[in-house]
Design an enzyme around this catalytic site. Structure first.
Site, PDB file in Angstrom:
ATOM      1  N   LYS A 187       1.210 -10.948  15.995  1.00 26.45           N
ATOM      2  CA  LYS A 187       1.341 -11.066  14.530  1.00 26.45           C
ATOM      3  C   LYS A 187       1.167  -9.690  13.890  1.00 26.45           C
ATOM      4  O   LYS A 187       0.649  -8.767  14.522  1.00 26.45           O
ATOM      5  CB  LYS A 187       0.293 -12.047  14.003  1.00 26.45           C
ATOM      6  CG  LYS A 187      -1.153 -11.596  14.238  1.00 26.45           C
ATOM      7  CD  LYS A 187      -2.148 -12.703  13.932  1.00 26.45           C
ATOM      8  CE  LYS A 187      -3.576 -12.264  14.234  1.00 26.45           C
ATOM      9  NZ  LYS A 187      -4.533 -13.380  14.133  1.00 26.45           N
ATOM     10  N   ARG A 211     -11.026 -22.410   8.193  1.00 29.74           N
ATOM     11  CA  ARG A 211      -9.897 -21.715   7.584  1.00 29.74           C
ATOM     12  C   ARG A 211      -8.733 -22.693   7.543  1.00 29.74           C
ATOM     13  O   ARG A 211      -8.385 -23.177   6.486  1.00 29.74           O
ATOM     14  CB  ARG A 211      -9.566 -20.443   8.380  1.00 29.74           C
ATOM     15  CG  ARG A 211      -8.377 -19.670   7.827  1.00 29.74           C
ATOM     16  CD  ARG A 211      -8.172 -18.326   8.522  1.00 29.74           C
ATOM     17  NE  ARG A 211      -7.878 -18.444   9.957  1.00 29.74           N
ATOM     18  CZ  ARG A 211      -7.598 -17.412  10.733  1.00 29.74           C
ATOM     19  NH1 ARG A 211      -7.581 -16.183  10.244  1.00 29.74           N
ATOM     20  NH2 ARG A 211      -7.354 -17.588  12.026  1.00 29.74           N
ATOM     21  N   TYR A 226      -8.323  16.871  -3.944  1.00 32.60           N
ATOM     22  CA  TYR A 226      -8.663  16.200  -5.206  1.00 32.60           C
ATOM     23  C   TYR A 226     -10.163  16.000  -5.357  1.00 32.60           C
ATOM     24  O   TYR A 226     -10.850  15.649  -4.393  1.00 32.60           O
ATOM     25  CB  TYR A 226      -8.034  14.804  -5.254  1.00 32.60           C
ATOM     26  CG  TYR A 226      -6.549  14.784  -5.446  1.00 32.60           C
ATOM     27  CD1 TYR A 226      -5.953  15.381  -6.552  1.00 32.60           C
ATOM     28  CD2 TYR A 226      -5.742  14.130  -4.524  1.00 32.60           C
ATOM     29  CE1 TYR A 226      -4.571  15.333  -6.720  1.00 32.60           C
ATOM     30  CE2 TYR A 226      -4.371  14.066  -4.688  1.00 32.60           C
ATOM     31  CZ  TYR A 226      -3.793  14.678  -5.797  1.00 32.60           C
ATOM     32  OH  TYR A 226      -2.439  14.622  -5.953  1.00 32.60           O
ATOM     33  N   MET A 279      -2.473  10.973  -0.766  1.00 36.30           N
ATOM     34  CA  MET A 279      -1.517   9.930  -0.405  1.00 36.30           C
ATOM     35  C   MET A 279      -0.681  10.312   0.808  1.00 36.30           C
ATOM     36  O   MET A 279      -0.417   9.494   1.680  1.00 36.30           O
ATOM     37  CB  MET A 279      -0.604   9.617  -1.597  1.00 36.30           C
ATOM     38  CG  MET A 279       0.241   8.373  -1.388  1.00 36.30           C
ATOM     39  SD  MET A 279       1.342   7.983  -2.756  1.00 36.30           S
ATOM     40  CE  MET A 279       0.213   7.518  -4.050  1.00 36.30           C
TER      41      MET A 279
HETATM   42  C1  LIG Z   1      -5.326 -13.259  15.327  1.00 43.28           C
HETATM   43  C2  LIG Z   1      -5.706 -14.433  16.101  1.00 43.28           C
HETATM   44  C3  LIG Z   1      -6.035 -14.330  17.457  1.00 43.28           C
HETATM   45  C4  LIG Z   1      -6.182 -13.010  18.177  1.00 43.28           C
HETATM   46  O1  LIG Z   1      -7.482 -12.504  17.962  1.00 43.28           O
HETATM   47  P1  LIG Z   1      -7.983 -11.177  18.714  1.00 43.28           P
HETATM   48  O2  LIG Z   1      -9.398 -11.090  18.328  1.00 43.28           O
HETATM   49  O3  LIG Z   1      -7.155 -10.063  18.181  1.00 43.28           O
HETATM   50  O4  LIG Z   1      -7.777 -11.390  20.155  1.00 43.28           O
HETATM   51  C5  LIG Z   1      -6.246 -15.493  18.165  1.00 43.28           C
HETATM   52  N1  LIG Z   1      -6.167 -16.698  17.561  1.00 43.28           N
HETATM   53  C6  LIG Z   1      -5.888 -16.827  16.250  1.00 43.28           C
HETATM   54  C7  LIG Z   1      -5.822 -18.176  15.629  1.00 43.28           C
HETATM   55  C8  LIG Z   1      -5.666 -15.709  15.471  1.00 43.28           C
HETATM   56  O5  LIG Z   1      -5.401 -15.853  14.161  1.00 43.28           O
END
Ligand SMILES: *Cc1c(COP(=O)(O)O)cnc(C)c1O
Length: 393
Positions: free
Chosen positions: A42, A140, A279, A328
């Site tokens: 992701k 969640r 800055y 930036m």
């Molecule tokens: C992002 C995520 C993971 C991966 O977690 P890591 O700590 O990066 O291994 C696993 N399961 C879910 C549901 C996640 O959202």
């Protein structure tokens, strides 16, 4: 007519070492066997680039991939990746058809989500894989535990859907205090109870999973059939205690960071003691010093706060403090009085140079954040150069 420069002209870039990724995935495979790591890609593979990372992970033996949203799964399909891809949140009804046509595996935790996927699968004449997610305490997303048996029964009897998995997510698997360990254990007990209940109903899930990187390493009983590894695959770990657990399990083998963030010095000047670069004129130079300008800034993911946090970069194998606030697009480095710096020198912001190393964990600890945010923060303006893995030749 003026010519337009193409590609990469500003000397600031990230290198993505697919050999390191393959090494990490192989190491995780050995660690969690007979479970299989699925690699979480992701957020553009935590800023590393989803498509090359996904390919390298699969060729190193990952059993599948996981993404946060349908669009990320489709991006991988468009790149020709045919491995299993689990979407970690329930597709909104508007995305059901795309999830079905993309042959993604959907997570389901509401009856509306289940119904939308069943309608889309039926309309498309497809059979769609579903994993039901239970909320065991993260709070969640996920179905309430008491609703899981009826939701699973509904999925199993829905036209167009195949019930394939049951999963949950742990909220403090990286923690080692007695409270944290007790909480994780309670999440796993709840999960085990539901899974036994489904078995009695004749609805045993083919795949059960609960572990992120932390749990894959520190909670062997949470490995089940597969583990969902993001951070560890990228060569970082979420806490010191997980680091210690991994070292105990593997001996001298180590994960290797996949991403290196580099740039080149564009300008060097000598400034007198008391000069205050950047800055806000935040810091006087303690002595007459060589000061180097580096063309990367907070728009690229080098946080503005890194100066206050005591951030350092590597030039010619030595740690050098920032001379003032990150701007930036550029930052300014105090290279001290010796003058061992010149335009064109390579600057390592994250990674190794000589015997020194700056990790995402170091930034995270200085900045009061987590390595995840550091890696995901590296912006789209930074080109990613992928170093191929020998395994993928
Ligand atoms: C992002 C995520 C993971 C991966 O977690 P890591 O700590 O990066 O291994 C696993 N399961 C879910 C549901 C996640 O959202």
């Amino acid at each position: 007519m003026a010519e337009v420069a193409e590609g990469f002209t500003r000397p600031a870039w990230a290198e993505i070492d697919l050999e390191a990724l393959g090494h990490n995935v192989s190491l995780l495979r050995r660690l969690v066997a007979p479970a299989t790591p699925w690699v979480v890609v992701k957020a553009d593979a935590y800023g590393h680039g989803a498509v090359p990372i996904a390919r390298a992970a699969l060729s190193a033996g990952a059993g599948g991939l996981a993404v946060a949203i349908v669009e990320e799964g489709l991006q991988l399909r468009r790149a020709g990746i045919s491995a299993p891809i689990l979407v970690l949140s329930e597709p909104p009804p508007e995305a059901a058809r795309a999830a079905v046509l993309g042959d993604l595996i959907s997570t389901v935790y509401t009856d509306e989500g289940r119904a939308a996927l069943s309608r889309a699968a039926t309309a498309c004449g497809r059979s769609h894989g579903v994993h039901v997610k239970v909320d065991t305490g993260m709070h969640r997303v996920g179905a309430e535990p008491a609703r899981v048996p009826s939701l699973v029964a509904a999925v199993a009897s829905s036209e167009g859907l195949r019930f394939e998995g049951l999963w949950t997510h742990l909220s403090v698997a990286e923690g080692c205090s007695p409270d944290e360990r007790a909480f994780t254990a309670s999440q796993l007990e709840l999960f085990d109870g539901l899974s036994a209940q489904l078995e009695e109903m004749g609805l045993a899930p083919r795949l059960r999973h609960a572990a992120n990187s932390a749990a894959a390493i520190s909670w062997p009983r949470a490995r089940y059939d597969l583990v969902r590894c993001g951070l560890a695959a990228y060569g970082e770990l979420p806490s010191r205690s997980v680091e210690a657990d991994l070292a105990r399990a593997l001996g001298p083998a180590r994960l290797r960071p996949v991403l290196t963030l580099r740039a080149r010095v564009t300008l060097v000047r000598v400034l007198e003691a008391g000069a205050r670069p950047s800055y806000g004129r935040r810091r006087p130079l303690p002595q007459r010093s060589f000061v180097a300008t580096v063309p990367i800034g907070y728009a690229d993911g080098v946080p503005w706060r890194l100066f206050d946090a005591g951030g350092e970069v590597l030039i010619r194998g030595r740690r050098r403090p920032l001379a003032g606030s990150v701007t930036m697009d550029q930052l300014i480095v105090d290279c001290g009085p010796e003058g061992d710096v010149a335009p064109g020198d390579e600057v390592v912001l994250l990674g190794r140079q000589g015997s020194e190393e700056v990790t995402a964990a170091e930034w995270a600890s200085k900045l009061g954040t987590i390595s995840y945010e550091v890696l995901c923060g590296i912006g789209p303006r930074v080109p990613r150069f992928v170093r191929a893995s020998s395994a993928a030749r």
